[in-house]
Design a protein around this motif. Sequence first.
Motif, short mmCIF file in Angstrom:
data_model
loop_
_atom_site.label_atom_id
_atom_site.label_comp_id
_atom_site.label_asym_id
_atom_site.label_seq_id
_atom_site.Cartn_x
_atom_site.Cartn_y
_atom_site.Cartn_z
N LYS A 29 0.46 -1.29 0.30
CA LYS A 29 0.00 -0.05 -0.07
C LYS A 29 0.64 1.24 0.01
CE LYS A 29 -4.02 2.19 2.73
NZ LYS A 29 -4.70 1.65 3.61
N TRP A 30 0.30 2.22 -1.14
CA TRP A 30 1.23 3.48 -1.12
C TRP A 30 -0.01 4.66 -1.04
CZ3 TRP A 30 6.53 3.50 -0.87
CH2 TRP A 30 6.75 2.09 -1.43
N PHE A 31 0.62 6.60 -0.34
CA PHE A 31 -0.32 7.06 -0.14
C PHE A 31 -0.54 8.46 -0.44
CE2 PHE A 31 -0.23 4.87 4.19
CZ PHE A 31 -1.88 4.82 4.85
N LEU A 32 -0.77 8.73 -1.68
CA LEU A 32 -0.39 9.53 -2.76
C LEU A 32 -0.53 11.01 -2.15
CD1 LEU A 32 0.25 10.34 -5.92
CD2 LEU A 32 -2.50 10.59 -5.88
N VAL A 33 1.14 11.57 -2.36
CA VAL A 33 1.40 12.75 -1.16
C VAL A 33 1.39 13.98 -2.05
CG1 VAL A 33 3.42 13.24 0.17
CG2 VAL A 33 2.79 11.32 0.32
N SER A 34 1.77 14.23 -2.97
CA SER A 34 1.83 14.59 -3.94
C SER A 34 1.52 14.40 -5.05
CB SER A 34 2.84 15.99 -3.91
OG SER A 34 3.12 16.55 -2.32
N MET A 35 1.48 15.53 -6.06
CA MET A 35 1.82 15.49 -7.75
C MET A 35 1.72 16.54 -8.22
SD MET A 35 -1.40 13.75 -9.92
CE MET A 35 -1.62 13.94 -11.88
N ALA A 36 2.84 16.58 -9.54
CA ALA A 36 3.20 17.71 -9.95
C ALA A 36 2.41 17.88 -11.43
CB ALA A 36 4.86 18.03 -10.24
N SER A 37 1.83 18.50 -11.71
CA SER A 37 1.41 18.53 -13.68
C SER A 37 0.65 19.38 -13.98
CB SER A 37 0.12 17.31 -13.69
OG SER A 37 -1.03 17.24 -14.62
N ARG A 38 0.80 20.21 -15.16
CA ARG A 38 0.16 20.63 -15.85
C ARG A 38 -1.23 20.98 -15.96
NH1 ARG A 38 4.41 21.11 -18.98
NH2 ARG A 38 6.05 22.69 -18.72
N CYS A 39 -2.20 19.05 -15.54
CA CYS A 39 -3.49 19.53 -16.04
C CYS A 39 -4.54 20.56 -15.71
CB CYS A 39 -3.92 18.09 -15.24
SG CYS A 39 -5.99 17.28 -14.91
N SER A 40 -5.40 20.83 -16.55
CA SER A 40 -6.01 21.91 -16.58
C SER A 40 -7.10 21.89 -14.96
CB SER A 40 -6.71 22.61 -17.72
OG SER A 40 -7.92 22.12 -18.08
N TYR A 41 -7.44 20.02 -15.89
CA TYR A 41 -8.76 20.34 -14.54
C TYR A 41 -8.48 19.88 -13.21
CZ TYR A 41 -12.15 17.21 -12.33
OH TYR A 41 -13.04 16.88 -11.42
N LEU A 42 -7.14 19.25 -12.75
CA LEU A 42 -6.31 19.27 -12.02
C LEU A 42 -6.31 20.50 -10.84
CD1 LEU A 42 -5.38 16.96 -9.63
CD2 LEU A 42 -3.19 17.90 -10.74
N ALA A 43 -5.90 21.82 -11.57
CA ALA A 43 -5.66 23.55 -11.75
C ALA A 43 -6.96 23.84 -11.41
CB ALA A 43 -4.93 24.22 -12.30
N GLU A 44 -7.72 24.01 -11.45
CA GLU A 44 -9.35 23.90 -11.12
C GLU A 44 -10.19 23.47 -10.31
OE1 GLU A 44 -12.12 23.98 -15.01
OE2 GLU A 44 -9.68 24.51 -15.87
N HIS A 45 -9.81 22.29 -10.02
CA HIS A 45 -10.06 21.56 -8.35
C HIS A 45 -9.73 20.97 -8.15
CE1 HIS A 45 -12.97 20.90 -12.15
NE2 HIS A 45 -14.00 21.39 -11.67
N SER A 46 -8.36 21.62 -7.42
CA SER A 46 -7.65 21.55 -6.16
C SER A 46 -8.04 21.23 -5.43
CB SER A 46 -6.52 21.77 -6.91
OG SER A 46 -6.13 23.44 -7.19
#
Length: 178
Positions: A29-46
């Motif tokens: 098992k792993w926990f998602l800590v951080s993500m780097a992306s230029r995804c516009s959906y991610l930016a709008e829904h962060s």
Amino acid sequence: RRRRPPPPQSALDKVAAQEGLSLHQLSGKWFLVSMASRCSYLAEHSHQLEATTMTITILDGQSLAVSTFRKLDRTCWEIRQHYLPAQAAGHFLLKGHRKSNKVDVVVGEADASSFIILYYQKGRSISVKLYGRASLVSDAVMDKFEQRVRAVGLSEDVIYHFPTYGFCDSPDEFHILD
């Protein structure tokens, strides 16, 4: 006849996979800590990011069965994916329904007891994810992640940190995506 220029080097070509990596060390098992992306959906829904976990199971000693667990509208979902081995160690291919949907995955750096940095490239867009064995990682690991993010041309303003609480790990049978 004019020769075509060589295809531009992808950001992923510059990423070295973790050397001496035993896939079995990645299982669990792993926990998602951080993500780097230029995804516009991610930016709008962060502001709506949900705590996310991933469980890795090694299949046939080469490919990975990856189950990602996250909430969507307060319902726990499981997304199942199959990472196929690619040409080099630490490189995987995630096939989509169409050829254009394939995603290249590289295990950039890992310390199986504490963290893993994964790179994902689809087309020309790249993202980098930091997973931890716990939902929090040390400052040294976070610094390492930020350095890796900058090395592929992403800036710190596209790094998103995930919640450290509210995890789910058992969807009902209607909330599983293969």
